[in-house]
Enzyme design. Structure first.
Site, PDB file in Angstrom:
ATOM      1  N   SER A 198       0.782  -1.076   0.203  1.00  0.00           N
ATOM      2  CA  SER A 198      -0.034   0.148  -0.235  1.00  0.00           C
ATOM      3  C   SER A 198       0.790   1.339  -0.080  1.00  0.00           C
ATOM      4  CB  SER A 198      -0.798  -0.003   1.322  1.00  0.00           C
ATOM      5  OG  SER A 198      -2.053   0.909   0.972  1.00  0.00           O
ATOM      6  N   ASP A 278      -9.506  -5.865  -3.801  1.00  0.00           N
ATOM      7  CA  ASP A 278      -9.066  -4.942  -3.032  1.00  0.00           C
ATOM      8  C   ASP A 278     -10.259  -3.534  -2.916  1.00  0.00           C
ATOM      9  OD1 ASP A 278      -7.772  -2.681  -1.760  1.00  0.00           O
ATOM     10  OD2 ASP A 278      -6.187  -3.060  -3.035  1.00  0.00           O
ATOM     11  N   HIS A 319      -7.476  -5.896   0.535  1.00  0.00           N
ATOM     12  CA  HIS A 319      -6.311  -5.210   0.554  1.00  0.00           C
ATOM     13  C   HIS A 319      -5.066  -5.256   1.174  1.00  0.00           C
ATOM     14  CE1 HIS A 319      -4.247  -0.988   0.084  1.00  0.00           C
ATOM     15  NE2 HIS A 319      -4.216  -1.104   1.381  1.00  0.00           N
TER      16      HIS A 319
END
Length: 373
Positions: A198, A278, A319
Site C-alpha cells: 500500500s 481490494d 487489500h
C-alpha cells in the site's frame, strides 16, 4: 472606415458584457429558485476544506480506532519477533535530517545462510505499526528463509517524529534503511529486495526511482496493492472530487506520491501482487501501474534474460490480507521472483522448497529454524 471599425468593436465588447451579465442573472435566479443548489455547494466546499485540512491525518494513521501506537502495547504475537522465535536486532537508525527511526533486523540463525540469502527491506502501509503485520514478516522469514529489515516510519510505533509525517520524510526513512543494509558486512549486499504494501509500495517506488547512487543497490522491487497517486486516491475517499479536474486538485495536496510517473524511472525488476477484491485501492490502479512499468525501455537490464515486470493476481484476498487468504500462491510468487534476480535465474538466491505443493499458514510461534512446509 477606422471610426466605423472602432464603433463595431465597442458594440461587440458591449454585447459580450451584456451576455455575461445576463448569464449571471440567470444563474442567481436559478440558484434562488432551487435553493438545494446552494446547500449542495456549501456542503461540498465544507467537506473539501475539511479534507484539505485533515489530509495528513487521513493519509498517515499511526494508530486507528484506539489501537496502540507502540508495538509493546500490541496484542499477543504482535509485540516482538521473539514471540515467533525469530532472532532479531532492535535498531534505531538516524536519518539524514536527524530523526531516529525504529526497526527490526531479522537474520537467519545459521551465519553461513545469513550471508548467502536475499535480504528484504520491508515498508509497511499507512495504518498501524510493524508489529501488526508480524505474521507476514514471519512468513518471509520461515517460508523463504530471507533476512528482513522491517522499518517503522517517523511518527509510527517506537520511531521519533510527529504523527503526521511528510512524503520527503518517509523517503528519508527508507534511505536510512537501505544505507544500513548496503553497509552491512554480514549479508549479501548484491541481493537487496524492497517490499512495500500500500503506502509502503509508494515509498518503495520513490526510493527505487531516485537518483541517489545507493538506489543502484536495489536488485528488485515488490509492490503489494499500491496506488497510482494520492490524486487518484482522493476520488476514492470523496467521490464528488472525481468531478473536478485533477490539475485543479493537485495544488491542494501536501503529499503527492506520484507513482504513476515515478515508476517509469525504476531501474529494477518489479513484481506486482494485486488483489482483485481490494476495496481500498482497487485492482485497476495496480493494473495501470503495471502497464506503466512495462512501458520502460529496459536498457538497464544489461542483457539479462528475464521479465522486468511481473503481475500476479489474487482472487480471494482484500487489500492487506493476501498472505492470510492465499499464502501458498503468495509466498511462491515472491520466492520465484526473487530467485529470478540473477543473470541466469538461479544464482545464490535461496531456493523455495515445497512439500505437497502447499504452504502452511503461520498462526503460532515456530519452534524450529527451518521452513514450515
Amino acid at each position: 472606415t477606422v471610426g466605423g471599425r472602432m464603433g463595431s468593436r465597442k458594440n461587440r465588447i458591449l454585447s459580450r458584457r451584456l451576455l455575461l451579465r445576463g448569464l449571471w442573472v440567470v444563474f442567481f435566479a436559478a440558484a434562488w429558485r432551487y435553493q438545494w443548489f446552494w446547500q449542495v455547494l456549501v456542503f461540498f466546499l465544507l467537506a473539501f476544506s475539511y479534507l484539505v485540512y485533515r489530509q495528513d491525518r487521513i493519509l498517515y494513521v499511526s494508530a486507528l480506532n484506539g489501537e496502540p501506537r507502540k508495538n509493546s502495547s500490541n496484542a499477543r504475537l504482535m509485540r516482538s519477533p521473539a514471540e515467533w522465535k525469530i532472532p532479531f536486532e532492535e535498531l534505531m537508525l538516524k536519518t539524514k535530517d536527524n530523526v531516529r527511526i525504529h526497526g527490526w533486523f531479522l537474520t537467519q540463525p545459521d551465519f553461513d545462510l545469513q550471508r548467502r540469502v536475499p535480504t528484504m527491506l520491508c515498508l509497511h502501509g499507512n495504518v498501524g505499526n510493524i508489529g501488526q503485520r508480524l505474521q507476514n514478516w514471519a512468513g518471509f522469514f520461515y517460508n523463504l528463509r530471507y533476512n528482513l529489515l522491517v522499518l517503522e516510519y517517523r511518527g509510527y510505533g517506537e520511531s521519533e517524529g510527529t504523527p503526521t509525517p511528510s512524503e520527503e520524510g518517509l523517503v528519508l526513512d527508507a534511505v536510512a534503511g537501505l544505507e544500513f543494509l548496503a553497509n552491512h558486512k554480514h549479508i549479501d549486499r548484491s541481493q537487496i529486495v524492497i517490499f512495500g504494501c500500500s503506502l509502503g509500495g509508494a515509498v518503495a517506488v520513490a526510493l527505487a526511482s531516485s537518483t541517489l547512487p545507493i538506489a543502484k543497490r536495489i536488485s528488485g522491487v515488490i509492490l503489494e496493492n499500491t496506488f497510482l497517486s494520492v490524486l487518484h486516491m482522493a476520488g476514492r475517499v470523496f467521490l464528488p472530487l472525481r468531478l473536478l479536474p485533477r490539475a485543479l486538485l493537485r495544488p491542494f495536496l501536501r503529499s503527492q506520491w506520484s507513482n504513476d510517473h515515478s515508476i517509469r524511472r525504476v531501474q529494477a525488476p518489479i513484481l506486482f501482487l494485486c488483489s482483485t477484491k481490494d476495496g481500498v485501492v482497487g485492482p485497476g490502479q495496480m493494473k495501470a501501474l503495471y502497464e506503466r512499468a512495462c512501458a520502460r525501455d529496459g536498457t538497464w537490464l544489461e542483457g539479462r534474460e528475464r521479465k522486468d515486470a511481473q503481475r500476479i493476481e489474487f482472487f480471494e484476498a482484500g487489500h492487506d490480507d493476501i498472505f492470510l487468504k492465499e499464502p501458498a500462491k503468495y509466498y511462491l510468487a515472491v520466492g520465484r521472483f526473487v530467485s529470478s534476480l540473477t543473470k541466469d535465474g538461479s544464482g545464490s538466491f535461496a531456493r523455495l522448497l515445497m512439500k505437497d505443493n502447499k504452504v502452511e499458514q503461520i498462526r503460532e510461534p515456530i519452534l524450529s529454524s527451518g521452513p514450515i512446509f
